[in-house]
Design an enzyme around this catalytic site. Sequence first.
Site, PDB file in Angstrom:
ATOM      1  N   LEU A 118       0.831  -1.203   0.000  1.00 16.44           N
ATOM      2  CA  LEU A 118       0.000   0.000   0.000  1.00 16.44           C
ATOM      3  C   LEU A 118       0.869   1.258   0.000  1.00 16.44           C
ATOM      4  O   LEU A 118       1.886   1.310   0.692  1.00 16.44           O
ATOM      5  CB  LEU A 118      -0.872  -0.033   1.268  1.00 16.44           C
ATOM      6  CG  LEU A 118      -1.927   1.033   1.438  1.00 16.44           C
ATOM      7  CD1 LEU A 118      -3.045   0.817   0.429  1.00 16.44           C
ATOM      8  CD2 LEU A 118      -2.491   0.959   2.855  1.00 16.44           C
ATOM      9  N   HIS A 119       0.499   2.237  -0.785  1.00 14.82           N
ATOM     10  CA  HIS A 119       1.192   3.529  -0.766  1.00 14.82           C
ATOM     11  C   HIS A 119       0.281   4.601  -1.349  1.00 14.82           C
ATOM     12  O   HIS A 119      -0.583   4.329  -2.171  1.00 14.82           O
ATOM     13  CB  HIS A 119       2.529   3.472  -1.513  1.00 14.82           C
ATOM     14  CG  HIS A 119       2.429   3.053  -2.943  1.00 14.82           C
ATOM     15  ND1 HIS A 119       2.225   1.743  -3.325  1.00 14.82           N
ATOM     16  CD2 HIS A 119       2.503   3.766  -4.087  1.00 14.82           C
ATOM     17  CE1 HIS A 119       2.182   1.671  -4.645  1.00 14.82           C
ATOM     18  NE2 HIS A 119       2.344   2.897  -5.136  1.00 14.82           N
ATOM     19  N   MET A 120       0.481   5.808  -0.880  1.00 13.87           N
ATOM     20  CA  MET A 120      -0.317   6.955  -1.316  1.00 13.87           C
ATOM     21  C   MET A 120       0.568   7.903  -2.122  1.00 13.87           C
ATOM     22  O   MET A 120       1.679   8.222  -1.712  1.00 13.87           O
ATOM     23  CB  MET A 120      -0.881   7.694  -0.098  1.00 13.87           C
ATOM     24  CG  MET A 120      -1.664   8.939  -0.443  1.00 13.87           C
ATOM     25  SD  MET A 120      -2.225   9.816   1.038  1.00 13.87           S
ATOM     26  CE  MET A 120      -3.451   8.675   1.639  1.00 13.87           C
TER      27      MET A 120
END
Length: 174
Positions: A118-120
Site C-alpha cells: 500500500l502507498h499513497m
Amino acid sequence: MDRLWSPWRYRYVSQEAPKECIFCVKVSDTKDAQNFVLLRARHNFALLNLYPYTTGHLMIAPYQHVAALEDADPQTLEEMIRLARLAESSLRTVYQPRGFNIGMNIGECAGAGVAGHLHMHVLPRWPADVNFLTTIGETRVLPEDLPTTYCRLLEAFRRQAPGSGLDLQFPVAE
C-alpha cells in the site's frame, strides 16, 4: 468518444515486476538521502517517486507490508492521512501548485506499480503541466532534478513538522 493514447505507459506497465518490494527495501536501508526518503514517522515514511509525473511527486508508504487499506492498522492509516496533509502543506510552500492529486492505486489492475505494498501518491498540479510531449513524444519535462527537489522538500518538511503533531525523524546528511 475521444481516445488519448499513451504508448510510453505500456513499456512501464508491461515490465516484469521486481522480485523484492521496493518499499520494504527502502524501509530497511539506512541510506535515506540516497533513496530520497524525506522523513520517517512511527508507522509510515515519505519518499520521492523515482518516476515522477510532476516535480514534487512523492509517496507515503507504511512500514507494514500490506496490500490494501483493510489490511492496515488504524494507526497507520491515520498517520498516513496526517502525513498527506503535511506533504500538501510542504509542497504548497515550495511550489505553489494550483491543485493536488492525492490517492492510491490498490491492486495491479487498478494501476498500482507496486501492488503488494500500500502507498499513497501526493502530486502537486498546475494548469497544463502535462502536455502533448507526454503522449506523443513519450517524454516528461520536469523543471528540476530529483536531488534538487529532495533538498527543497526536505527543508520544507523540517519547517512544517513542528506544527504537525507527528513524531518524525529526518535523514541526516550523508
